[in-house]
Design a protein around this motif. Structure first.
Motif, PDB file in Angstrom:
ATOM      1  N   SER A   1       0.848  -1.190   0.000  1.00  0.00           N
ATOM      2  CA  SER A   1       0.000   0.000   0.000  1.00  0.00           C
ATOM      3  C   SER A   1       0.882   1.238   0.000  1.00  0.00           C
ATOM      4  CB  SER A   1      -0.910  -0.003   1.236  1.00  0.00           C
ATOM      5  OG  SER A   1      -1.757   1.118   1.238  1.00  0.00           O
TER       6      SER A   1
ATOM      7  N   ASP B   1      -7.033   0.363  -5.162  1.00  0.00           N
ATOM      8  CA  ASP B   1      -7.228   1.781  -4.864  1.00  0.00           C
ATOM      9  C   ASP B   1      -6.417   2.598  -5.857  1.00  0.00           C
ATOM     10  OD1 ASP B   1      -8.161   3.742  -2.438  1.00  0.00           O
ATOM     11  OD2 ASP B   1      -6.262   4.404  -3.307  1.00  0.00           O
ATOM     12  N   GLU B   2      -7.032   3.626  -6.453  1.00  0.00           N
ATOM     13  CA  GLU B   2      -6.349   4.425  -7.474  1.00  0.00           C
ATOM     14  C   GLU B   2      -5.169   5.190  -6.909  1.00  0.00           C
ATOM     15  OE1 GLU B   2      -9.124   6.943  -9.406  1.00  0.00           O
ATOM     16  OE2 GLU B   2     -10.293   5.315 -10.306  1.00  0.00           O
TER      17      GLU B   2
ATOM     18  N   TRP C   1      -3.511   4.540  -3.610  1.00  0.00           N
ATOM     19  CA  TRP C   1      -2.567   3.744  -2.830  1.00  0.00           C
ATOM     20  C   TRP C   1      -2.165   2.440  -3.500  1.00  0.00           C
ATOM     21  CZ3 TRP C   1      -0.597   6.393   1.065  1.00  0.00           C
ATOM     22  CH2 TRP C   1      -1.338   7.461   1.586  1.00  0.00           C
TER      23      TRP C   1
ATOM     24  N   THR D   1      -3.191  -0.390  -3.290  1.00  0.00           N
ATOM     25  CA  THR D   1      -4.005  -1.290  -2.480  1.00  0.00           C
ATOM     26  C   THR D   1      -4.411  -0.555  -1.216  1.00  0.00           C
ATOM     27  OG1 THR D   1      -2.904  -3.305  -3.283  1.00  0.00           O
ATOM     28  CG2 THR D   1      -4.064  -3.462  -1.185  1.00  0.00           C
ATOM     29  N   ARG D   2      -5.685  -0.577  -0.920  1.00  0.00           N
ATOM     30  CA  ARG D   2      -6.179   0.047   0.301  1.00  0.00           C
ATOM     31  C   ARG D   2      -6.306  -1.027   1.387  1.00  0.00           C
ATOM     32  NH1 ARG D   2     -11.919   2.875   0.000  1.00  0.00           N
ATOM     33  NH2 ARG D   2     -11.086   3.152  -2.089  1.00  0.00           N
TER      34      ARG D   2
ATOM     35  N   VAL E   1      -7.862  -2.689   4.419  1.00  0.00           N
ATOM     36  CA  VAL E   1      -9.211  -2.682   4.975  1.00  0.00           C
ATOM     37  C   VAL E   1      -9.315  -3.756   6.055  1.00  0.00           C
ATOM     38  CG1 VAL E   1     -11.677  -2.967   4.487  1.00  0.00           C
ATOM     39  CG2 VAL E   1     -10.171  -1.905   2.774  1.00  0.00           C
TER      40      VAL E   1
ATOM     41  N   ARG F   1      -7.492   1.852   6.343  1.00  0.00           N
ATOM     42  CA  ARG F   1      -8.130   3.098   5.941  1.00  0.00           C
ATOM     43  C   ARG F   1      -9.648   2.987   5.983  1.00  0.00           C
ATOM     44  NH1 ARG F   1      -4.676   6.733   4.275  1.00  0.00           N
ATOM     45  NH2 ARG F   1      -2.515   6.042   3.965  1.00  0.00           N
ATOM     46  N   GLU F   2     -10.136   1.754   6.043  1.00  0.00           N
ATOM     47  CA  GLU F   2     -11.567   1.514   6.159  1.00  0.00           C
ATOM     48  C   GLU F   2     -11.774   0.351   7.117  1.00  0.00           C
ATOM     49  OE1 GLU F   2     -13.714   3.356   4.549  1.00  0.00           O
ATOM     50  OE2 GLU F   2     -12.583   4.222   2.873  1.00  0.00           O
TER      51      GLU F   2
ATOM     52  N   ALA G   1     -14.728  -5.452  -0.899  1.00  0.00           N
ATOM     53  CA  ALA G   1     -14.795  -4.690  -2.147  1.00  0.00           C
ATOM     54  C   ALA G   1     -16.236  -4.312  -2.472  1.00  0.00           C
ATOM     55  CB  ALA G   1     -14.184  -5.506  -3.278  1.00  0.00           C
TER      56      ALA G   1
ATOM     57  N   LEU H   1     -17.397  -1.480  -0.027  1.00  0.00           N
ATOM     58  CA  LEU H   1     -16.821  -0.174  -0.321  1.00  0.00           C
ATOM     59  C   LEU H   1     -17.362   0.399  -1.619  1.00  0.00           C
ATOM     60  CD1 LEU H   1     -13.118  -0.773   0.775  1.00  0.00           C
ATOM     61  CD2 LEU H   1     -14.974   0.318   2.056  1.00  0.00           C
TER      62      LEU H   1
ATOM     63  N   HIS I   1     -19.071   4.089  -1.649  1.00  0.00           N
ATOM     64  CA  HIS I   1     -18.462   5.205  -2.382  1.00  0.00           C
ATOM     65  C   HIS I   1     -19.030   5.291  -3.803  1.00  0.00           C
ATOM     66  CE1 HIS I   1     -15.584   5.649   0.892  1.00  0.00           C
ATOM     67  NE2 HIS I   1     -15.400   4.346   0.844  1.00  0.00           N
TER      68      HIS I   1
END
Length: 387
Positions: free
Chosen positions: A283, A313-314, A316, A318-319, A321, A354-355, A380, A383, A387
């Motif tokens: 990440s 994630d655009e 990072w 990879t986000r 979670v 982050r989530e 996935a 989220l 969003h």
């Protein structure tokens, strides 16, 4: 060449990976046939499926000598043979081993009904069927957590029963230090186990290998050797040759787990399992170990079970979670800031989720193992709708 009549009369492999349930008597009979095969003699094996928690399961061929070696070494480590409470599915190696240890001990296992899930009161009732003199059971971390959670809510029947066991083996998934501390403080004689289908189940207890088992960590990967090793994967020589090999005249199994050898206060070597090699998340260009994050969060504060995954994630790449269940009575408000602060303080900001996705139960497969693939897909989807 074996005549057709001889082939049909010979004992067959006990295929636990096949569909269909067997009675305990049928399992005991099949396990007894496998255990009766002398070492080095062709004979039936037990076919048991790997958990498949990160991919497709394979069928592992476990010969009688591997099951015997594991069972006898377990008895030696725990203080002698005893009677077992079967609290795990027998189609997986942990449940199979309870049956095999019972056969070796000459005792009858007591079955805990699992229809509808693990219940502390049912565990307590089943425990009363044990006659001893030594009493053992094997649980996955989720079951142990349920016993402690129910006790904290005022129903201590499961905890009272758990205290009566000479040893409660806990394995099948990573067990958080917080859960172990809580169980031991509550008076449960917990023994952590590390192993897999390919090693006839747990072969390292509380960080120390069983008698006859050797552990090495090479290039960060855990390698295991000893009489507990399986013959390989049924019908898949390529997969077998990829992880089973010979070094210095000994046969070894290269796991997909990352670990390190540490030293206990008394100077003894101890294995520390850090997670799976293919679980590492990247990440923002920083490697993040899900196992390290989970060890901080499982059973901590408002959380019960936790699985840390990565979603695309655009920004990072990879986000990170955290998918988690709440402890009984916990307030879901402001959980994410608490989680991020705890992880940041210990592992640094890149490892902090982050989530956080709160669920009723984590997706499971096998003997209580978290299904990481299904959990990632769940995160996935959640989220995407958020969003």
């Amino acid at each position: 060449m074996i005549a057709t009549s001889e082939r049909h009369s010979a004992p067959r492999d006990l295929d636990l990976s096949a569909h269909g349930r067997r009675t305990l008597d049928e399992l005991v009979s099949g396990v007894h046939d496998v255990l009766s095969v002398p070492s080095g003699t062709p004979g039936p094996c037990v076919l048991v499926a790997t958990s498949g928690s990160t991919g497709e399961p394979r069928r592992v061929r476990l010969p009688g000598h591997a099951l015997r070696a594991s069972g006898e070494a377990t008895a030696a480590r725990l203080g002698g043979h005893g009677q077992w409470l079967l609290a795990l599915p027998t189609e997986h190696v942990a449940g199979l081993q309870v049956v095999a240890r019972s056969v070796l001990a000459g005792t009858s296992a007591v079955i805990l009904p699992l229809a509808g899930g693990f219940r502390s009161r049912a565990f307590s009732a089943a425990s009363r069927g044990l006659t001893g003199p030594r009493r053992y059971t094997a649980l996955v971390p989720t079951q142990l957590h349920r016993v402690l959670e129910d006790a904290a809510s005022g129903d201590d029947a499961g905890l009272v029963a758990a205290r009566t066991f000479d040893a409660v083996l806990v394995g099948g998934a990573a067990t958080s230090p917080a859960l172990l501390d809580a169980a031991r403080t509550a008076g449960i004689r917990v023994v952590t186990t590390y192993g897999m289908s390919e090693t006839a189940g747990g072969c390292v207890y509380d960080g120390t290998p069983l008698d006859g088992v050797d552990v090495e960590v090479r290039d960060g990967r855990i390698e295991l050797s000893g009489p507990v090793l399986a013959d390989g994967y049924d019908g898949d020589d390529e997969a077998t040759d990829a992880v089973f090999f010979t070094r210095s005249g000994r046969r070894w199994f290269r796991t997909n787990d990352v670990g390190e050898m540490t030293v206990t206060p008394d100077g003894s070597p101890s294995l520390r399992v850090l997670g799976r090699a293919d679980d590492t998340l990247v990440s923002g260009g920083v490697n993040v170990s899900p196992a390290a994050v989970e060890s901080l969060l499982v059973g901590w504060g408002p959380l019960r079970d936790v699985c840390v995954v990565g979603v695309p994630d655009e920004v990072w790449g990879t986000r990170v979670v955290a998918v988690a269940t709440l402890a009984s009575g916990a307030d879901p408000v402001d959980v994410l800031p608490q989680v991020r602060a705890r992880v940041t303080d210990t592992l640094g900001a890149p490892a902090a989720p982050r989530e956080i996705v709160l669920v009723g139960e984590l997706p499971l497969r096998g003997p209580g193992k978290v299904d990481r693939r299904a959990t990632t897909e769940l995160a996935a989807r959640h989220l995407a709708t958020e969003h």
